[in-house]
Motif scaffolding. Structure first.
Motif, short mmCIF file in Angstrom:
data_model
loop_
_atom_site.label_atom_id
_atom_site.label_comp_id
_atom_site.label_asym_id
_atom_site.label_seq_id
_atom_site.Cartn_x
_atom_site.Cartn_y
_atom_site.Cartn_z
N HIS A 76 -14.48 1.51 0.47
CA HIS A 76 -13.35 1.50 -0.46
C HIS A 76 -12.26 0.54 0.01
O HIS A 76 -11.66 -0.18 -0.81
N TYR A 77 -12.00 0.53 1.30
CA TYR A 77 -10.99 -0.39 1.81
C TYR A 77 -11.42 -1.85 1.64
O TYR A 77 -10.60 -2.71 1.31
N ALA A 78 -12.70 -2.12 1.85
CA ALA A 78 -13.20 -3.49 1.64
C ALA A 78 -12.95 -3.93 0.21
O ALA A 78 -12.50 -5.06 -0.05
N GLU A 79 -13.22 -3.04 -0.73
CA GLU A 79 -13.02 -3.37 -2.15
C GLU A 79 -11.54 -3.57 -2.45
O GLU A 79 -11.17 -4.46 -3.24
N LEU A 80 -10.68 -2.78 -1.83
CA LEU A 80 -9.25 -2.91 -2.07
C LEU A 80 -8.70 -4.20 -1.45
O LEU A 80 -7.85 -4.87 -2.05
N PHE A 81 -9.17 -4.55 -0.27
CA PHE A 81 -8.78 -5.84 0.31
C PHE A 81 -9.21 -6.98 -0.61
O PHE A 81 -8.44 -7.91 -0.87
N ALA A 82 -10.43 -6.88 -1.13
CA ALA A 82 -10.97 -7.94 -1.99
C ALA A 82 -10.18 -8.08 -3.29
O ALA A 82 -10.10 -9.16 -3.87
N ASP A 104 -5.52 9.30 -3.61
CA ASP A 104 -6.33 8.15 -4.02
C ASP A 104 -6.35 7.11 -2.90
O ASP A 104 -5.39 6.97 -2.13
N TRP A 105 -7.46 6.38 -2.81
CA TRP A 105 -7.56 5.32 -1.80
C TRP A 105 -6.43 4.30 -1.95
O TRP A 105 -5.99 3.71 -0.95
N SER A 106 -5.97 4.08 -3.16
CA SER A 106 -4.93 3.07 -3.38
C SER A 106 -3.63 3.45 -2.65
O SER A 106 -2.92 2.57 -2.15
N THR A 107 -3.33 4.75 -2.58
CA THR A 107 -2.12 5.17 -1.87
C THR A 107 -2.29 5.00 -0.37
O THR A 107 -1.33 4.66 0.34
#
Length: 379
Positions: free
Chosen positions: A22-28, A365-368
């Motif tokens: 999830h963090y990889a996707e958020l960085f991307a 949420d992962w975004s937070t």
């Protein structure tokens, strides 16, 4: 764009999606090119795991291998394995094995544009010395597991992790026990528990999984995740034997954690399913369970599945491992197999307010979590 190398112990396309994915996707999605560096493979893997070798060989390329938008993959091939075996588990091998990579790892990282990056996100402590193969502005270590609880753990890794914790610019921990352990080395560790991509579990329409069709008139309990030694097989056997009218589905890669329970007609071990199918399984389930043993490994697990279960609005029952007791949420905890059975019986006849379950998940949420990471990287 900024660049980050994420050094992980799982594959990007793993059948179980963990926090790092999830963090990889958020960085991307937030201005980074991401290189997902899979664990090194060696000649030893050709003997033990040919499927894994075939997967990593595709990543061992001098050209960029795109895994998803702005996310690329690479897997080093080394002549020497760094594994739990005499000689091969020493600090000397731990330092040298990446230097035996074919092709030369430093040159390959340069070729694919990740020889000089903004962030080195180093989670896989076996690859501690990857630091010597590229330049970076920030070193981040995320402590997500109690490594000593895994069978493949060996003493050299403990020494590597202590050094990594000391040397990192930022250290995150996902569980309170992990935070406390890191705090013995440095005081500025940041507790950053796991979360959920809430919107992934909200669908306009839901499709009944084919595996459920012949059980539409039965109550269904579901477990999603790897099926390994951390599951409390004794508890599960006790529960399924007392609730023969309830169907129990176990979804995830099967590592033999429930061997022998297939003899029960109400136990269904159906293997891994695609991530985007999980909301449908959860929607048509009555109760979701986390039947972990209570031990050194599980006490330090902050379970992603908890937040995913609740995001789908599925009432959840879990055993009482340490970290779960630090989470203040709308789920039930049982301290032993008798209480687990009793609470499960009650939950199966209770009408739940699914909106409160979803509300809790949405706040996690992962975004937070990612906002905190961005703030730390900006300092």
């Amino acid at each position: 764009m900024k660049k980050i190398v994420m050094v992980e112990s799982q594959e990007f396309n793993s059948t179980v999606k963990i926090g790092a994915h999830h963090y990889a996707e958020l960085f991307a999605k937030n201005g980074y090119e991401v290189l997902w560096l899979s664990p090194a493979y060696s000649i030893a893997h050709y003997v033990n795991d040919k499927a894994l070798v075939n997967q990593r060989r595709k990543l061992n390329s001098s050209k960029r291998v795109e895994l998803s938008k702005n996310i690329y993959g690479y897997a080093p091939f080394t002549l020497i394995p760094f594994i739990k075996m005499p000689i091969f588990n020493t600090s000397v091998i731990g330092k040298k094995y990446l230097y035996t990579a074919i092709p030369n790892l430093k040159k390959e990282l340069m070729k694919i544009g990740f020889g000089d990056v903004d962030v080195l996100w180093l989670s896989n402590i076996k690859s501690y010395y990857i630091k010597e193969f590229l330049t970076y502005k920030k070193l981040v270590h995320r402590v997500a597991d109690e490594q000593t609880g895994f069978k493949g753990y060996f003493k050299t890794l403990e020494n590597f992790e202590k050094r990594l914790i000391n040397e990192s610019d930022i250290v995150f921990s996902t569980a309170k026990l992990l935070e406390n352990r890191v705090r013995e080395i440095r005081s500025d560790v940041i507790y950053l528990p796991n979360a959920v991509n809430f919107e992934d579990f909200q669908k306009e329409t839901y499709v009944l999984p084919s595996e459920f069709k012949e059980h539409q008139n039965s109550k269904i309990c579901i477990y999603i995740g790897a099926i390994g030694e951390w599951l409390d097989k004794e508890l599960i056997e006790f529960v399924v034997s007392h609730l023969s009218e309830v169907q129990f589905f176990f979804i995830g890669p099967d590592h033999g954690g429930l061997t022998g329970l297939e003899r029960f007609n109400n136990v269904h071990i159906i293997g891994p399913k695609k991530y985007n199918s999980l909301p449908h399984f959860l929607f048509f389930s009555d109760i979701a369970i986390i039947p972990f043993k209570v031990n050194k490994l599980t006490n330090a697990i902050n379970p992603v599945k908890l937040f995913e279960y609740l995001a789908a609005g599925t009432p959840t029952l879990t055993t009482s491992f340490n970290e779960i007791n630090h989470i203040d949420g709308p789920f039930e905890i049982a301290i032993n197999k008798v209480e687990f059975l009793g609470k499960l019986k009650t939950m199966l006849t209770t009408k739940f307010d699914k909106s409160s379950l979803k509300s809790f998940a949405k706040r996690n949420d992962w975004s937070t979590r990612f906002e905190i990471i961005e703030q730390e990287l900006a300092e």
